[in-house]
Design an enzyme around this catalytic site. Sequence first.
Site, short mmCIF file in Angstrom:
data_model
loop_
_atom_site.label_atom_id
_atom_site.label_comp_id
_atom_site.label_asym_id
_atom_site.label_seq_id
_atom_site.Cartn_x
_atom_site.Cartn_y
_atom_site.Cartn_z
N GLY A 1 0.83 -1.28 0.04
CA GLY A 1 0.10 -0.04 -0.07
C GLY A 1 0.95 1.42 0.03
N LEU A 2 0.93 1.83 -1.27
CA LEU A 2 1.67 3.05 -1.11
C LEU A 2 0.83 4.22 -1.95
CD1 LEU A 2 4.42 4.65 -1.42
CD2 LEU A 2 4.72 3.87 -3.67
N GLN B 1 -4.38 -5.69 -35.41
CA GLN B 1 -4.16 -5.20 -36.72
C GLN B 1 -4.08 -6.65 -37.69
OE1 GLN B 1 -4.95 -2.29 -36.60
NE2 GLN B 1 -4.79 -1.93 -38.97
N GLY C 1 -10.75 -7.62 -37.98
CA GLY C 1 -11.99 -7.70 -37.03
C GLY C 1 -12.02 -8.67 -35.97
N GLU D 1 3.12 0.69 -10.82
CA GLU D 1 4.49 0.78 -10.34
C GLU D 1 5.32 1.71 -11.06
OE1 GLU D 1 6.54 -2.79 -9.35
OE2 GLU D 1 4.60 -3.99 -9.18
N SER E 1 5.25 5.37 -17.25
CA SER E 1 6.30 5.65 -18.20
C SER E 1 6.99 6.84 -17.96
CB SER E 1 5.75 5.73 -19.46
OG SER E 1 5.61 4.16 -19.88
N1 CAA Z 1 16.59 3.52 -4.02
C1 CAA Z 1 16.94 4.06 -3.08
N2 CAA Z 1 16.69 5.34 -2.67
C2 CAA Z 1 15.95 6.19 -3.26
C3 CAA Z 1 15.64 5.69 -4.51
C4 CAA Z 1 15.88 4.13 -4.98
N3 CAA Z 1 15.43 3.53 -6.14
N4 CAA Z 1 14.68 6.28 -5.03
C5 CAA Z 1 14.65 7.62 -4.39
N5 CAA Z 1 15.63 7.14 -3.31
C6 CAA Z 1 15.88 8.28 -2.16
C7 CAA Z 1 16.51 9.34 -2.64
O1 CAA Z 1 18.04 9.28 -2.63
C8 CAA Z 1 16.15 10.59 -1.45
O2 CAA Z 1 16.93 10.18 -0.43
P1 CAA Z 1 17.75 11.47 0.43
O3 CAA Z 1 16.55 12.58 0.33
O4 CAA Z 1 18.37 10.90 1.55
O5 CAA Z 1 18.80 12.02 -0.45
C9 CAA Z 1 14.83 10.24 -1.25
O6 CAA Z 1 14.71 8.73 -1.55
C10 CAA Z 1 13.85 11.01 -1.80
O7 CAA Z 1 14.05 10.90 -3.18
P2 CAA Z 1 13.63 11.70 -4.38
O8 CAA Z 1 14.23 13.17 -3.92
O9 CAA Z 1 14.00 11.36 -5.67
O10 CAA Z 1 12.24 11.76 -4.32
P3 CAA Z 1 10.75 12.34 -5.38
O11 CAA Z 1 9.99 12.90 -4.18
O12 CAA Z 1 11.53 13.32 -5.99
O13 CAA Z 1 10.19 11.06 -5.82
C11 CAA Z 1 10.18 9.61 -7.53
C12 CAA Z 1 11.00 10.33 -6.71
C13 CAA Z 1 10.99 8.54 -8.31
C14 CAA Z 1 9.14 10.25 -8.56
C15 CAA Z 1 9.04 8.51 -6.82
O14 CAA Z 1 8.22 9.19 -5.99
C16 CAA Z 1 8.35 7.54 -7.50
O15 CAA Z 1 8.84 6.47 -8.02
N6 CAA Z 1 7.05 7.68 -7.85
C17 CAA Z 1 6.20 6.70 -8.41
C18 CAA Z 1 5.33 5.86 -7.74
C19 CAA Z 1 5.09 4.66 -8.04
O16 CAA Z 1 5.93 4.01 -8.89
N7 CAA Z 1 3.97 4.04 -7.59
C20 CAA Z 1 3.42 2.85 -7.95
C21 CAA Z 1 2.78 2.38 -6.95
S1 CAA Z 1 2.69 0.48 -6.74
C22 CAA Z 1 1.78 -0.15 -7.93
O17 CAA Z 1 1.54 0.40 -8.86
C23 CAA Z 1 1.50 -1.45 -7.78
C24 CAA Z 1 0.69 -2.30 -8.61
O18 CAA Z 1 -0.02 -3.02 -8.05
C25 CAA Z 1 0.42 -2.22 -9.97
#
Ligand code: CAA
Length: 377
Positions: free
Chosen positions: A122-123, A334, A338, A361, A364
């Site tokens: 749950g994110l 395609q 049909g 997850e 794109s």
């Molecule tokens: N590994 C380790 N650390 C990481 C990381 C990674 N891959 N990505 C970010 N971090 C760390 C950063 O280093 C940073 O650490 P510090 O502050 O200590 O330097 C911290 O996390 C914050 O990172 P960002 O500043 O990069 O964070 P952000 O707010 O800019 O967001 C983002 C980054 C990549 C956009 C992220 O929010 C993201 O991935 N968004 C997409 C969410 C997503 O994929 N949701 C999917 C839900 S699940 C799902 O869909 C399931 C399903 O069933 C289909």
Amino acid sequence: MNLTPEQNQFRETIRDFVLKELEPIACGIEHGGEFPWKIVRKLGQMGIMGVNYPREYGGMGLDTVCYAIAVEEISRACGSTGITVAAHNSLAIAPIYLFGTEEQKRTYVPPLARGEKLGAFGLTEPEAGSDAGGTRTTAVRDGDSWVINGSKCFITNASVAETYVITARSSDAPGAHGISSFILEKGMKGLNVGKKENKMGLRGSDTAELFFENLRIPAENLLGKEGEGFKEFMVTLDGGRISIGAMALGIAQGALDKAIPRAKERIQFGRPIGTFQAVQWKLADMAVEVEAARQLIYHAARLKDAGQRYTRESAMAKLYASEAASFVTHQAIQIWGGRGYMEDHPLERYYRDARLCEIGEGTSEIQRLVIARQLLR
Ligand code: CAA
């Protein structure tokens, strides 16, 4: 494809199972909209629900390439079952295995890895989709407990799971740093599941909201370090993106499998349509996309197995494979014309199922952002 004999053998075992047990009922799973319990139970008995976790924690002890192969082969017949396995394995088990205490690992991982229980992650929240750090769910420490309030949406396996890992804002620290992750269990007072979503595709998979109303959990249900939940979930998503890529790859391969015989058998203008260059080039482009996606996915899986950082590579694999799946399923319809557009034809299902892979997850657009940030670091 340079797989080891064990990996090839593993693919054959899964393929055999899928052809006998899953493919014949895949359309029924979709159109009945029913959760594929029977198949999930069988996959559990085969070890597939915990394929890449050590035997001592109930898994099969295989590598990430085998895990990707499993999701690929399952999704080649049924995307709904593919996403069920993927979300359970790489989103629900992984954070407990990676960040849990030994006691948490011993308690929660084995029943999940053996497929006796299902897990969910749950994110996402209504206001925290791509901006996962925008989490509004709160966790307030109260003596030996945490009290959780808020909600999550679009959660795969929400109403069939018995173990949940979720994020909540546990302090006023700015952005991602105030977020912690927690383990929840079905039946906890204050943990409620919303109605099952009516989706465009993957209709056999379970997707629902979660609601937390003064949900009081023991302090020891904190997962990992307080304030580190966002990073833990980002690491989890790095792994999850390999499996959504593998799911997209399976869907694309399944669509290509269906397009080739059609090109050979369908006669128009007095000859098989596969003798026309227009159709040959479609098939060639589809095959290139499938193979390129496969290479990217196995490459990311191998980096993970080697213990190297693979954030960029898993984002590349997921991005490429999901866009390839949309392209390949489009072209396969395609070629079928049909007939492929009809509801009783598997390709219309593949086409709808593929669409989710560009969203779930991380969209794109988010994969491109992740790749670009890694390049510009
Ligand atoms: N590994 C380790 N650390 C990481 C990381 C990674 N891959 N990505 C970010 N971090 C760390 C950063 O280093 C940073 O650490 P510090 O502050 O200590 O330097 C911290 O996390 C914050 O990172 P960002 O500043 O990069 O964070 P952000 O707010 O800019 O967001 C983002 C980054 C990549 C956009 C992220 O929010 C993201 O991935 N968004 C997409 C969410 C997503 O994929 N949701 C999917 C839900 S699940 C799902 O869909 C399931 C399903 O069933 C289909």
